[in-house]
Write a protein that holds these residues in place. Structure first.
Motif, mmCIF file in Angstrom:
data_model
loop_
_atom_site.group_PDB
_atom_site.id
_atom_site.type_symbol
_atom_site.label_atom_id
_atom_site.label_comp_id
_atom_site.label_asym_id
_atom_site.label_seq_id
_atom_site.Cartn_x
_atom_site.Cartn_y
_atom_site.Cartn_z
ATOM 1 N N LYS A 16 23.112 33.948 -3.412
ATOM 2 C CA LYS A 16 24.002 33.037 -4.120
ATOM 3 C C LYS A 16 25.455 33.453 -3.965
ATOM 4 O O LYS A 16 26.347 32.619 -3.769
ATOM 5 N N LEU A 17 25.719 34.760 -4.050
ATOM 6 C CA LEU A 17 27.085 35.247 -3.875
ATOM 7 C C LEU A 17 27.592 34.980 -2.471
ATOM 8 O O LEU A 17 28.744 34.584 -2.264
ATOM 9 N N SER A 18 26.714 35.181 -1.481
ATOM 10 C CA SER A 18 27.088 34.923 -0.090
ATOM 11 C C SER A 18 27.389 33.454 0.141
ATOM 12 O O SER A 18 28.376 33.094 0.781
ATOM 13 N N GLU A 19 26.534 32.574 -0.424
ATOM 14 C CA GLU A 19 26.749 31.140 -0.264
ATOM 15 C C GLU A 19 28.032 30.700 -0.954
ATOM 16 O O GLU A 19 28.797 29.889 -0.438
ATOM 17 N N GLY A 20 28.297 31.277 -2.149
ATOM 18 C CA GLY A 20 29.513 30.916 -2.868
ATOM 19 C C GLY A 20 30.760 31.365 -2.142
ATOM 20 O O GLY A 20 31.752 30.631 -2.054
ATOM 21 N N PHE A 21 30.722 32.576 -1.578
ATOM 22 C CA PHE A 21 31.868 33.087 -0.836
ATOM 23 C C PHE A 21 32.128 32.248 0.410
ATOM 24 O O PHE A 21 33.269 31.895 0.719
ATOM 25 N N SER A 22 31.044 31.869 1.141
ATOM 26 C CA SER A 22 31.193 31.066 2.350
ATOM 27 C C SER A 22 31.775 29.700 2.038
ATOM 28 O O SER A 22 32.576 29.155 2.793
ATOM 29 N N ALA A 23 31.336 29.114 0.871
ATOM 30 C CA ALA A 23 31.818 27.792 0.507
ATOM 31 C C ALA A 23 33.299 27.812 0.191
ATOM 32 O O ALA A 23 34.026 26.860 0.463
ATOM 33 N N GLN A 24 33.791 28.934 -0.394
ATOM 34 C CA GLN A 24 35.187 29.028 -0.780
ATOM 35 C C GLN A 24 36.078 29.437 0.387
ATOM 36 O O GLN A 24 37.261 29.108 0.399
ATOM 37 N N ARG A 25 35.546 30.155 1.324
ATOM 38 C CA ARG A 25 36.352 30.701 2.408
ATOM 39 C C ARG A 25 35.831 30.210 3.760
ATOM 40 O O ARG A 25 35.227 30.954 4.508
ATOM 41 N N ALA A 26 36.054 28.951 4.054
ATOM 42 C CA ALA A 26 35.641 28.426 5.356
ATOM 43 C C ALA A 26 36.498 29.073 6.439
ATOM 44 O O ALA A 26 37.702 29.256 6.268
ATOM 45 N N PRO A 27 35.912 29.440 7.569
ATOM 46 C CA PRO A 27 36.688 30.094 8.630
ATOM 47 C C PRO A 27 37.805 29.197 9.162
ATOM 48 O O PRO A 27 37.659 27.968 9.221
ATOM 49 N N ALA A 28 38.916 29.812 9.554
ATOM 50 C CA ALA A 28 40.020 29.062 10.157
ATOM 51 C C ALA A 28 39.552 28.417 11.454
ATOM 52 O O ALA A 28 38.901 29.063 12.281
ATOM 53 N N GLY A 29 39.825 27.133 11.622
ATOM 54 C CA GLY A 29 39.424 26.421 12.825
ATOM 55 C C GLY A 29 38.055 25.786 12.751
ATOM 56 O O GLY A 29 37.634 25.089 13.693
ATOM 57 N N TYR A 30 37.355 25.992 11.652
ATOM 58 C CA TYR A 30 36.026 25.385 11.495
ATOM 59 C C TYR A 30 36.171 23.876 11.299
ATOM 60 O O TYR A 30 36.953 23.416 10.473
ATOM 61 N N GLN A 31 35.399 23.103 12.068
ATOM 62 C CA GLN A 31 35.405 21.642 11.979
ATOM 63 C C GLN A 31 34.023 21.184 11.506
ATOM 64 O O GLN A 31 33.104 21.024 12.308
ATOM 65 N N GLN A 76 33.410 36.472 11.903
ATOM 66 C CA GLN A 76 33.509 37.776 12.531
ATOM 67 C C GLN A 76 34.971 38.017 12.882
ATOM 68 O O GLN A 76 35.822 37.168 12.639
ATOM 69 N N LEU A 77 35.279 39.171 13.446
ATOM 70 C CA LEU A 77 36.659 39.502 13.760
ATOM 71 C C LEU A 77 37.230 38.523 14.780
ATOM 72 O O LEU A 77 36.716 38.409 15.894
ATOM 73 N N LEU A 78 38.269 37.766 14.403
ATOM 74 C CA LEU A 78 38.987 36.827 15.263
ATOM 75 C C LEU A 78 38.091 35.710 15.817
ATOM 76 O O LEU A 78 38.437 35.076 16.802
ATOM 77 N N MET A 79 36.957 35.485 15.195
ATOM 78 C CA MET A 79 36.080 34.416 15.660
ATOM 79 C C MET A 79 35.120 34.027 14.536
ATOM 80 O O MET A 79 35.015 34.731 13.525
ATOM 81 N N GLU A 170 27.632 26.966 17.807
ATOM 82 C CA GLU A 170 28.969 26.951 18.398
ATOM 83 C C GLU A 170 29.671 28.281 18.147
ATOM 84 O O GLU A 170 29.551 28.866 17.072
ATOM 85 N N VAL A 171 30.392 28.741 19.157
ATOM 86 C CA VAL A 171 31.211 29.946 19.054
ATOM 87 C C VAL A 171 32.673 29.518 19.111
ATOM 88 O O VAL A 171 33.080 28.818 20.041
ATOM 89 N N VAL A 172 33.443 29.914 18.117
ATOM 90 C CA VAL A 172 34.867 29.556 18.061
ATOM 91 C C VAL A 172 35.681 30.840 17.998
ATOM 92 O O VAL A 172 35.540 31.631 17.056
ATOM 93 N N ASN A 173 36.520 31.066 19.008
ATOM 94 C CA ASN A 173 37.329 32.271 19.096
ATOM 95 C C ASN A 173 38.796 31.925 18.838
ATOM 96 O O ASN A 173 39.286 30.874 19.267
ATOM 97 N N LEU A 175 41.473 34.322 19.416
ATOM 98 C CA LEU A 175 42.354 35.005 20.371
ATOM 99 C C LEU A 175 41.504 35.739 21.399
ATOM 100 O O LEU A 175 40.878 36.750 21.073
ATOM 101 N N PRO A 176 41.468 35.226 22.654
ATOM 102 C CA PRO A 176 42.079 33.974 23.124
ATOM 103 C C PRO A 176 41.336 32.763 22.541
ATOM 104 O O PRO A 176 40.156 32.869 22.198
ATOM 105 N N ALA A 177 42.017 31.661 22.447
ATOM 106 C CA ALA A 177 41.455 30.486 21.797
ATOM 107 C C ALA A 177 40.457 29.781 22.714
ATOM 108 O O ALA A 177 40.791 29.405 23.835
ATOM 109 N N PHE A 178 39.236 29.647 22.255
ATOM 110 C CA PHE A 178 38.260 28.828 22.977
ATOM 111 C C PHE A 178 37.164 28.423 22.000
ATOM 112 O O PHE A 178 36.963 29.038 20.960
ATOM 113 N N ARG A 179 36.459 27.371 22.366
ATOM 114 C CA ARG A 179 35.367 26.844 21.558
ATOM 115 C C ARG A 179 34.226 26.500 22.511
ATOM 116 O O ARG A 179 34.419 25.763 23.466
ATOM 117 N N ARG A 180 33.043 27.055 22.256
ATOM 118 C CA ARG A 180 31.913 26.819 23.156
ATOM 119 C C ARG A 180 30.679 26.418 22.361
ATOM 120 O O ARG A 180 30.275 27.133 21.436
#
Length: 206
Positions: A16-31, A76-79, A170-173, A175-180
């Motif tokens: 529950k704590l993990s799900e709550g943290f993920s819901a509040q802190r969506a990764p930068a660049g997540y679509q 994860q770190l930068l991705m 999907e993998v979103v990086n 630096l360098p910026a890429f999305r696969r």
């Protein structure tokens, strides 16, 4: 509170704590919804409905299988990673609570399917293992399937099956910026649907 009950409670709290943290802190660049949209094309199911940005429902045309498919992010770190989790909810004839994890055996080559009990009623493990071993079609599908996680949980007289595949993600990086997007191949798609149908067949009888 006995040790098994305490372990179950701690595991539930962590989730529950993990799900709550993920819901509040969506990764930068997540679509949200982008990965589900690409997965929909891979699955090729006529009945696929995206009911929210991160949740879809899909059915086989013969109504033999009803799925929920959810996006899950992992930073994860930068991705970050966007995974898709396939889930089934089935009525249970058994009361109580239990949690199992299935995985491939063998360090290099797959030698079979192993079932490990994480918590709950010990007697259920033998019954589940016996039904898994007796279903040769399910065994064959799981041996082919490249899954990352496969959990089976009993709670409130319902079985919950959650399967996370390595494809359809999907993998979103940054630096360098890429999305696969990692596509779900035709072979893996067929094995996935066969495995989910088999798990429904096996777990639904418990």
């Amino acid at each position: 509170m006995n040790r098994v009950t305490l372990t179950t409670a701690i595991a539930a709290l962590r989730q529950k704590l993990s799900e709550g943290f993920s819901a509040q802190r969506a990764p930068a660049g997540y679509q949200p919804g982008r990965t589900l949209g690409q997965l929909q094309r891979n699955l090729g199911l006529a009945r696929f409905e995206q009911v929210s940005p991160t949740l879809a429902r899909a059915d086989l045309e013969d109504d033999s299988l009803h799925l929920e498919i959810r996006e899950r992010t992992e930073s994860q770190l930068l991705m970050h990673l966007v995974m898709t989790e396939f889930s089934l909810c089935l009525p249970a004839s058994t009361e109580g609570a239990a949690r199992f994890a299935l995985h491939h055996g063998g360090a290099i080559r797959r030698t079979g399917i192993r079932c490990r009990q994480r918590s709950g009623e010990g007697a259920l493990l033998g019954a589940l293992q016996a039904r898994l071993q007796q279903d040769s079609a399910l065994q064959a599908a799981l041996m082919l399937l490249d899954f990352k996680r496969l959990h089976i949980e009993l709670h409130a007289r319902q079985w919950h099956i959650r399967l996370e595949h390595m494809g359809g993600s999907e993998v979103v990086n940054r630096l360098p910026a890429f999305r696969r997007y990692i596509a779900l191949s035709r072979e893996q798609r067929d094995a996935l649907l066969a495995a989910l149908a088999g798990l429904q067949r096996v777990v639904g009888g418990l």
